[in-house]
Design an enzyme around this catalytic site. Structure first.
Site, short mmCIF file in Angstrom:
data_model
loop_
_atom_site.label_atom_id
_atom_site.label_comp_id
_atom_site.label_asym_id
_atom_site.label_seq_id
_atom_site.Cartn_x
_atom_site.Cartn_y
_atom_site.Cartn_z
N ASP A 192 -6.62 -5.69 1.52
CA ASP A 192 -6.14 -4.33 1.27
C ASP A 192 -7.33 -3.39 1.40
O ASP A 192 -8.45 -3.81 1.68
CB ASP A 192 -5.50 -4.24 -0.12
CG ASP A 192 -4.41 -3.16 -0.19
OD1 ASP A 192 -4.41 -2.24 0.64
OD2 ASP A 192 -3.57 -3.24 -1.11
N HIS B 71 -3.44 6.70 -1.18
CA HIS B 71 -2.10 7.09 -1.62
C HIS B 71 -1.70 8.51 -1.22
O HIS B 71 -0.64 8.99 -1.61
CB HIS B 71 -1.92 6.87 -3.14
CG HIS B 71 -1.80 5.41 -3.48
ND1 HIS B 71 -1.37 4.96 -4.71
CD2 HIS B 71 -2.02 4.29 -2.74
CE1 HIS B 71 -1.36 3.63 -4.72
NE2 HIS B 71 -1.76 3.21 -3.53
N ASP C 65 -2.74 1.88 3.88
CA ASP C 65 -2.53 0.97 2.75
C ASP C 65 -1.08 0.51 2.75
O ASP C 65 -0.21 1.25 2.32
CB ASP C 65 -2.87 1.70 1.45
CG ASP C 65 -2.45 0.99 0.19
OD1 ASP C 65 -2.07 -0.19 0.27
OD2 ASP C 65 -2.47 1.62 -0.89
N HIS D 164 0.19 -6.59 1.76
CA HIS D 164 1.54 -6.11 1.45
C HIS D 164 2.11 -5.20 2.53
O HIS D 164 1.40 -4.40 3.12
CB HIS D 164 1.60 -5.46 0.06
CG HIS D 164 0.84 -4.17 -0.09
ND1 HIS D 164 1.42 -2.95 0.13
CD2 HIS D 164 -0.43 -3.91 -0.46
CE1 HIS D 164 0.53 -1.99 -0.11
NE2 HIS D 164 -0.61 -2.54 -0.47
N GLU E 194 4.23 -4.59 -3.69
CA GLU E 194 2.91 -4.46 -4.31
C GLU E 194 2.75 -3.10 -4.98
O GLU E 194 2.22 -3.00 -6.08
CB GLU E 194 1.81 -4.67 -3.26
CG GLU E 194 0.43 -4.94 -3.86
CD GLU E 194 -0.43 -3.70 -4.04
OE1 GLU E 194 -1.54 -3.82 -4.57
OE2 GLU E 194 0.00 -2.59 -3.66
ZN LIG Z 1 -2.30 -1.51 -1.09
#
Ligand SMILES: [Zn+2]
Length: 371
Positions: free
Chosen positions: A239, A333, A184, A70, A216
């Site tokens: 990923d 994240h 990511d 993604h 995503e």
């Molecule tokens: Zn991801």
């Protein structure tokens, strides 16, 4: 892999470039533009579907493969602009609220016109003891972009709905490791470009559809229309896989940064969305065989709490044989995620060798894989 390795140098350069481009879910255009020009440079024509997925096909024979990663990243959307110029945001994606105060952000108004800002953190000198260890909900946070009025914010091009991301940045760490915004999944995108380069010159290969997917981080389903249109037999999703070699993660598994690529044997998420991926056994066996042939360690991951869009792609049509492969990553994240370039290079080699070995002889019949 030696530091002077040209493939690793290319991966590093492309990853760095991609991490510096903002691309909130639903606003992937700038990332897509950069990837499209990478594909064009490889002689590959690409197309963009209605959602914004970028698709290129390398023709071959045998079962068809959709390889995807993604382009989008998580972040925020402007929710309200206060009369005094402070900006409130809605979250988009799995934003870690406890890591937000005092982060630098970028309000994405347009290329060359983006506006920097800071997520305010209450002055420490005024923080009461009972506040010190409390996480402030995102809805109570505000962005200070230096404006003193609502009109000044609007004049800068910021309005309700403006996308906001962590300020794109890259920090080169020791040992061939990189910290950056949206490792990511810009790392997955960079690996895909390198895989495309090598598959394009492979003598034997199946048909491979490269899909740089959207949304995503938003709803895990952006890749679905691409899968529905392409009808692949096999779907390989790239990923991060959670590295568990930090002091706070050890109990979760045995995936180490720098120890090679990884495959997921089990993913599941029961909060918010109810889905996960149990990989097709033919693909598990294929990549185990490939790693053994390359004398490469293929790490294994099995855990709940995270999932990818392969969970949905596998359900398309009469079913798609799916697997999640990836690279170990730390601090998912957060504004600065960490990966190891050697893992990306090894993942590339694994994918090229594994995918180019796929032909009509590969059985996807479940009854051939009784466990
Ligand atoms: Zn991801």
């Amino acid at each position: 892999m030696a530091k002077s390795d040209p493939a690793q140098a290319r991966l590093k350069a492309l990853l760095t470039k991609l991490m510096l481009i903002p691309g909130l879910s639903g606003h992937e255009g700038r990332v897509r533009k950069a990837l499209k020009s990478e594909l064009t440079a490889l002689g590959l024509t690409s197309r963009t579907d209605m959602l914004g997925n970028l698709i290129a096909t390398v023709q071959g024979s045998g079962p068809s493969v959709m390889l995807f990663a993604h382009m989008d990243q998580l972040g925020f959307v402007v929710r309200k602009i206060e009369p005094n110029g402070f900006i409130r945001v809605e979250r988009l994606g799995g934003v870690p609220e406890r890591a937000l105060p005092s982060q630098a952000v970028l309000l994405c108004v347009g290329e060359g016109r983006d506006v920097p800002g800071v997520i305010a953190n209450k002055s420490h000198h005024a923080t009461a003891p009972e506040e010190k260890y409390k996480v402030v909900p995102y809805a109570d946070l505000y962005i200070d972009a230096g404006f003193a009025s609502l009109d000044a914010v609007l004049a800068a091009g910021i309005d309700i709905g403006t996308p906001v991301v962590y300020r794109p940045s890259v920090i080169e760490l020791g040992g061939g490791r990189s910290a950056g915004t949206s490792v990511d999944d810009r790392a997955g995108c960079a690996v895909m470009v390198e895989v495309a380069r090598r598959l394009a010159s492979a003598k034997k290969r199946p048909t491979v559809h490269l899909v740089f997917a959207v949304q995503e981080e938003f709803n895990l389903r952006g890749a679905l229309p691409a899968a529905q249109a392409l009808k692949p037999d096999i779907a390989i999703q790239l990923d991060l896989l959670l590295a568990t070699d930090t002091p706070d993660m050890g109990y979760r598994g045995d995936v180490r940064l720098g120890a090679g690529p990884a495959m997921s044997l089990y993913s599941f998420h029961g909060r918010g969305t109810l889905n996960g991926t149990l990989p097709h056994p033919a693909l598990v066996a294929l990549f185990e065989r490939t790693a053994a042939r390359l004398r490469m360690k293929l790490q294994r991951s099995a855990h709940t709490g995270a999932l990818t869009d392969s969970s949905y792609v596998q359900l398309v049509g009469s079913g798609v044989a799916a697997i999640d492969l990836g690279f170990p990553m730390r601090h998912s994240h957060s504004s600065l995620e960490i990966c190891d370039l050697a893992d990306l290079e090894a993942l590339t080699a694994l994918l090229v060798a594994g995918i180019s070995s796929i032909d009509a002889k590969l059985s996807l019949d479940r009854d051939d894989y009784l466990s």
